[in-house]
Design a protein around this motif. Sequence first.
Motif, PDB file in Angstrom:
ATOM      1  N   UNK A 176       0.828  -1.209   0.000  1.00 51.85           N
ATOM      2  CA  UNK A 176       0.000   0.000   0.000  1.00 51.85           C
ATOM      3  C   UNK A 176       0.860   1.256   0.000  1.00 51.85           C
ATOM      4  N   UNK A 177       2.005   1.202   0.657  1.00 50.38           N
ATOM      5  CA  UNK A 177       2.887   2.365   0.744  1.00 50.38           C
ATOM      6  C   UNK A 177       3.500   2.740  -0.607  1.00 50.38           C
ATOM      7  N   UNK A 178       3.439   1.826  -1.562  1.00 48.90           N
ATOM      8  CA  UNK A 178       4.013   2.085  -2.876  1.00 48.90           C
ATOM      9  C   UNK A 178       3.124   2.961  -3.756  1.00 48.90           C
ATOM     10  N   UNK A 179       1.897   3.219  -3.285  1.00 52.19           N
ATOM     11  CA  UNK A 179       0.930   3.941  -4.111  1.00 52.19           C
ATOM     12  C   UNK A 179       0.786   5.378  -3.624  1.00 52.19           C
ATOM     13  N   UNK A 180       1.270   6.345  -4.398  1.00 53.32           N
ATOM     14  CA  UNK A 180       1.121   7.749  -3.996  1.00 53.32           C
ATOM     15  C   UNK A 180      -0.321   8.204  -4.130  1.00 53.32           C
ATOM     16  N   UNK A 181      -0.741   9.105  -3.292  1.00 53.83           N
ATOM     17  CA  UNK A 181      -2.101   9.623  -3.337  1.00 53.83           C
ATOM     18  C   UNK A 181      -2.345  10.301  -4.689  1.00 53.83           C
ATOM     19  N   UNK A 182      -3.487  10.027  -5.272  1.00 59.69           N
ATOM     20  CA  UNK A 182      -3.825  10.620  -6.563  1.00 59.69           C
ATOM     21  C   UNK A 182      -3.306   9.839  -7.744  1.00 59.69           C
ATOM     22  N   UNK A 183      -2.703   8.670  -7.499  1.00 61.18           N
ATOM     23  CA  UNK A 183      -2.166   7.858  -8.586  1.00 61.18           C
ATOM     24  C   UNK A 183      -3.284   7.380  -9.506  1.00 61.18           C
ATOM     25  N   UNK A 184      -3.123   7.597 -10.792  1.00 63.16           N
ATOM     26  CA  UNK A 184      -4.093   7.101 -11.772  1.00 63.16           C
ATOM     27  C   UNK A 184      -3.443   7.019 -13.131  1.00 63.16           C
ATOM     28  N   UNK A 185      -4.086   6.303 -14.025  1.00 60.77           N
ATOM     29  CA  UNK A 185      -3.531   6.061 -15.343  1.00 60.77           C
ATOM     30  C   UNK A 185      -3.404   4.577 -15.587  1.00 60.77           C
ATOM     31  N   UNK A 186      -3.356   4.176 -16.857  1.00 62.31           N
ATOM     32  CA  UNK A 186      -3.394   2.770 -17.234  1.00 62.31           C
ATOM     33  C   UNK A 186      -2.256   1.957 -16.635  1.00 62.31           C
ATOM     34  N   UNK A 187      -1.088   2.575 -16.419  1.00 60.51           N
ATOM     35  CA  UNK A 187       0.066   1.856 -15.882  1.00 60.51           C
ATOM     36  C   UNK A 187       0.444   2.378 -14.495  1.00 60.51           C
ATOM     37  N   UNK A 188      -0.521   2.937 -13.793  1.00 58.15           N
ATOM     38  CA  UNK A 188      -0.254   3.589 -12.520  1.00 58.15           C
ATOM     39  C   UNK A 188      -0.100   2.581 -11.384  1.00 58.15           C
ATOM     40  N   UNK A 189       0.470   3.054 -10.274  1.00 55.23           N
ATOM     41  CA  UNK A 189       0.603   2.219  -9.083  1.00 55.23           C
ATOM     42  C   UNK A 189      -0.766   1.863  -8.527  1.00 55.23           C
ATOM     43  N   UNK A 190      -1.740   2.752  -8.675  1.00 56.97           N
ATOM     44  CA  UNK A 190      -3.091   2.481  -8.198  1.00 56.97           C
ATOM     45  C   UNK A 190      -3.698   1.286  -8.923  1.00 56.97           C
ATOM     46  N   UNK A 191      -3.557   1.260 -10.233  1.00 58.18           N
ATOM     47  CA  UNK A 191      -4.078   0.143 -11.020  1.00 58.18           C
ATOM     48  C   UNK A 191      -3.382  -1.154 -10.609  1.00 58.18           C
ATOM     49  N   UNK A 192      -2.070  -1.098 -10.428  1.00 60.11           N
ATOM     50  CA  UNK A 192      -1.323  -2.292 -10.037  1.00 60.11           C
ATOM     51  C   UNK A 192      -1.775  -2.797  -8.661  1.00 60.11           C
ATOM     52  N   UNK A 193      -2.077  -1.873  -7.764  1.00 58.77           N
ATOM     53  CA  UNK A 193      -2.546  -2.256  -6.435  1.00 58.77           C
ATOM     54  C   UNK A 193      -3.894  -2.973  -6.528  1.00 58.77           C
ATOM     55  N   UNK A 194      -4.804  -2.430  -7.330  1.00 62.69           N
ATOM     56  CA  UNK A 194      -6.134  -3.020  -7.459  1.00 62.69           C
ATOM     57  C   UNK A 194      -6.090  -4.388  -8.129  1.00 62.69           C
ATOM     58  N   UNK A 195      -5.261  -4.515  -9.155  1.00 65.23           N
ATOM     59  CA  UNK A 195      -5.163  -5.801  -9.841  1.00 65.23           C
ATOM     60  C   UNK A 195      -4.528  -6.861  -8.946  1.00 65.23           C
ATOM     61  N   UNK A 196      -3.594  -6.430  -8.111  1.00 64.88           N
ATOM     62  CA  UNK A 196      -3.015  -7.382  -7.163  1.00 64.88           C
ATOM     63  C   UNK A 196      -4.066  -7.855  -6.153  1.00 64.88           C
ATOM     64  N   UNK A 197      -4.934  -6.933  -5.711  1.00 67.85           N
ATOM     65  CA  UNK A 197      -6.015  -7.327  -4.800  1.00 67.85           C
ATOM     66  C   UNK A 197      -6.957  -8.313  -5.480  1.00 67.85           C
ATOM     67  N   UNK A 198      -7.186  -8.159  -6.783  1.00 66.30           N
ATOM     68  CA  UNK A 198      -7.986  -9.128  -7.526  1.00 66.30           C
ATOM     69  C   UNK A 198      -7.303 -10.498  -7.528  1.00 66.30           C
ATOM     70  N   UNK A 199      -5.999 -10.485  -7.721  1.00 66.89           N
ATOM     71  CA  UNK A 199      -5.239 -11.736  -7.725  1.00 66.89           C
ATOM     72  C   UNK A 199      -5.287 -12.392  -6.353  1.00 66.89           C
ATOM     73  N   UNK A 200      -5.160 -11.595  -5.295  1.00 68.33           N
ATOM     74  CA  UNK A 200      -5.255 -12.134  -3.939  1.00 68.33           C
ATOM     75  C   UNK A 200      -6.640 -12.743  -3.686  1.00 68.33           C
ATOM     76  N   UNK A 201      -7.682 -12.123  -4.248  1.00 70.89           N
ATOM     77  CA  UNK A 201      -9.028 -12.695  -4.131  1.00 70.89           C
ATOM     78  C   UNK A 201      -9.075 -14.068  -4.796  1.00 70.89           C
ATOM     79  N   UNK A 202      -8.377 -14.189  -5.921  1.00 71.10           N
ATOM     80  CA  UNK A 202      -8.300 -15.482  -6.591  1.00 71.10           C
ATOM     81  C   UNK A 202      -7.546 -16.515  -5.771  1.00 71.10           C
TER      82      UNK A 202
END
Length: 280
Positions: A176-202
């Motif tokens: 979580x600390x790797x994601x700066x506030x306001x991060x957005x964009x197709x290759x952003x840290x925010x997207x990577x964080x969310x996709x990792x949470x999807x993987x963890x759900x799997x």
Amino acid sequence: MKWRGRRRSTNVEDRRGMRVGKAGGIGIGTIILALVAMYFGVDPRLVMDVGSKLGGGQVTEQKVDYQPTPQEQEKVEFIKVVLADTEDVWHQVFQKYGKRYEEPRLVIFSGGVQSACGIARTAMGPFYCPGDHKVYIDLAFYDELKRRFKAPGDLAQAYVIAHEVGHHVQNLLGYTKKVPRGSKGADSASVRLELQADCFAGVWVNHTQKAKKFLESGDLEEALNAASAIGDDKLQRQATGRVRPDGFTHGTSAQRQRWFRQGVTSGDIKTCDTFRASTL
């Protein structure tokens, strides 16, 4: 999905029937940003407690008359079982790597709730607050998931919980600390964080299936459908008729399905390192 008759977590706070607000009123900016969050999946940290920034006021909580229906109570029992399953899985995974898993608490609310991240409204959808290590969900979201997002089914609902618990796992592991506030964009840290949470759900699905054989025919398709329904590209297209990758915060429908499926197939958190992945 087979869930009845299994252990229920005790880490659930039922805060339905609490009216939360600011003395002095909630600014129109709060409402606007909440709607943005609903359509685009904006990081809750960016839209919470905006009222205090727009005009101040002390947070107030007031008990109101709230009578849950039998259907709602069944959903609460379902949530307790799913949360218990996540506890079993993540204790096992953390132990494997010599770590201790700290169980999060899950707060069920109605309308609005006060968290360590600020005030949240139903329109924001489920979220995890790293400030208090709690997952928050309004049961009304499940109706939205079925009606508005066309993603019904027990495993679709369980996927939502497992995704938010995935954010807790990320917080414990330091992602979580790797994601700066306001991060957005197709290759952003925010997207990577969310996709990792999807993987963890799997990963949760994989381990729970091995231990409890809880999946039924069509369950995985329900969860994959839910992952697709809340992809950035699909939500943007529904809201505005066009797609803006520079505004992505959670990933596309295809990406969310891919990373969820990755966790289901592997059952290994090492395969979920989206922060090192060259392509998402």
